[in-house]
Design an enzyme around this catalytic site. Structure first.
Site, mmCIF file in Angstrom:
data_model
loop_
_atom_site.group_PDB
_atom_site.id
_atom_site.type_symbol
_atom_site.label_atom_id
_atom_site.label_comp_id
_atom_site.label_asym_id
_atom_site.label_seq_id
_atom_site.Cartn_x
_atom_site.Cartn_y
_atom_site.Cartn_z
ATOM 1 N N ARG A 104 0.856 -1.196 0.000
ATOM 2 C CA ARG A 104 0.000 0.000 0.000
ATOM 3 C C ARG A 104 0.880 1.230 0.000
ATOM 4 O O ARG A 104 1.773 1.350 0.837
ATOM 5 C CB ARG A 104 -0.860 0.036 1.277
ATOM 6 C CG ARG A 104 -2.016 -0.890 1.248
ATOM 7 C CD ARG A 104 -3.088 -0.514 2.234
ATOM 8 N NE ARG A 104 -2.672 -0.008 3.534
ATOM 9 C CZ ARG A 104 -3.504 0.272 4.519
ATOM 10 N NH1 ARG A 104 -4.797 0.096 4.340
ATOM 11 N NH2 ARG A 104 -3.080 0.714 5.671
ATOM 12 N N THR A 108 -1.327 7.489 -0.274
ATOM 13 C CA THR A 108 -2.629 7.381 -0.942
ATOM 14 C C THR A 108 -3.420 6.154 -0.469
ATOM 15 O O THR A 108 -4.620 6.057 -0.717
ATOM 16 C CB THR A 108 -2.442 7.248 -2.468
ATOM 17 O OG1 THR A 108 -1.746 6.009 -2.719
ATOM 18 C CG2 THR A 108 -1.640 8.407 -3.041
ATOM 19 N N ASP A 200 0.431 -3.800 12.048
ATOM 20 C CA ASP A 200 0.899 -4.119 10.702
ATOM 21 C C ASP A 200 1.284 -5.599 10.639
ATOM 22 O O ASP A 200 2.281 -6.030 11.228
ATOM 23 C CB ASP A 200 2.117 -3.245 10.349
ATOM 24 C CG ASP A 200 2.502 -3.407 8.896
ATOM 25 O OD1 ASP A 200 2.801 -4.547 8.469
ATOM 26 O OD2 ASP A 200 2.491 -2.407 8.160
ATOM 27 N N ASP A 203 4.864 -6.541 9.280
ATOM 28 C CA ASP A 203 5.927 -6.214 10.230
ATOM 29 C C ASP A 203 5.933 -7.185 11.412
ATOM 30 O O ASP A 203 6.991 -7.563 11.911
ATOM 31 C CB ASP A 203 5.764 -4.773 10.739
ATOM 32 C CG ASP A 203 6.231 -3.754 9.704
ATOM 33 O OD1 ASP A 203 7.025 -4.129 8.816
ATOM 34 O OD2 ASP A 203 5.793 -2.595 9.779
#
Ligand code: PRP
Ligand code: URA
Length: 209
Positions: A104, A108, A200, A203
């Site tokens: 991603r 944006t 995340d 991660d």
């Protein structure tokens, strides 16, 4: 949204509570992603077509049924989808594996496709697409669209945590795709992270932050 199947089970909630905790180690996080993915795969395969086969038990011949694993492909969306691969391969170990690379854009939030490699004859396989997080739905939408452009006719999407916003987007654009999720969370925050979520996923699986 009857194409969305949310696993509702006390053991799933128990495992998710450990997975979500910020105190959970990388090792345990990986193990839980794998375990929950196996369970999602069981659920997603409940309508699988079996072929008749004659086998011999030590006692006698019998007519039974087997799954033809050549009819399927597992496709993790990189990176985080890789964490789900061992779990699904633990129950269907000979299914061929493709990879779709997506990240991603941090400003944006739009997905960027950087890799696409799928098994031969993908148009004749049912694809089980893997990604632990369905947030805005952009990555899932793009991955499904790429697969459809290659002629894939049946796709199931397996994710651990999903947001209502992403589910709405994917179900509207792809009403033919079933989504199996361990939990539908509350909403997305201003950074398009799932709330309460687990942070995340990439991660946490790879220990990169
Ligand atoms: C995460 C996740 C999904 C995507 C979901 O990947 O694994 O692919 O975000 O968000 P969306 O529904 O809004 O598209 P990320 O971009 O963090 O890449 P990574 O797996 O390489 O960490
Ligand atoms: N990607 C993640 O890894 N987590 C989120 O909450 C949203 C997108």
């Amino acid at each position: 949204m009857n194409q969305v199947i949310e696993l509702k089970h006390p053991l799933i909630e128990h495992k998710l509570s450990i997975l979500r905790s910020k105190h959970t180690s990388t090792k345990e996080f990986r193990e839980l992603i794998k375990e929950i993915s196996t369970i999602l795969c069981y659920e997603a395969m409940k309508d699988a077509q079996l072929d008749p086969i004659t086998i011999e038990t030590p006692i006698q011949k019998m007519e039974t049924h087997r799954l033809n694993e050549d009819k399927y492909a597992f496709i993790p969306i990189l990176r985080a989808g890789l964490g789900m691969l061992d779990g699904v391969l633990s129950i269907l170990p000979t299914v061929k594996v493709g990879h779709i690379g997506m990240y991603r854009n941090e400003k944006t939030f739009e997905p960027v496709n950087y890799f696409f490699k799928v098994p031969e004859g993908i148009e004749n396989r049912e694809v089980i697409l893997l990604d632990p997080m369905l947030a805005t739905g952009g990555s899932a939408d793009d991955a499904i669209t790429l697969l459809k452009e290659k002629g894939v006719k049946k796709i199931k999407f397996l994710c651990i945590i999903s947001a209502p916003e992403g589910l709405q987007k994917v179900t509207e654009k792809h009403p033919d795709v079933e989504i199996y999720t361990a939990c539908i969370d509350d909403h997305l925050n201003e950074n398009k992270y799932i709330v309460p979520g687990l942070g995340d996923a990439g991660d946490r699986i790879f220990g990169t932050k």
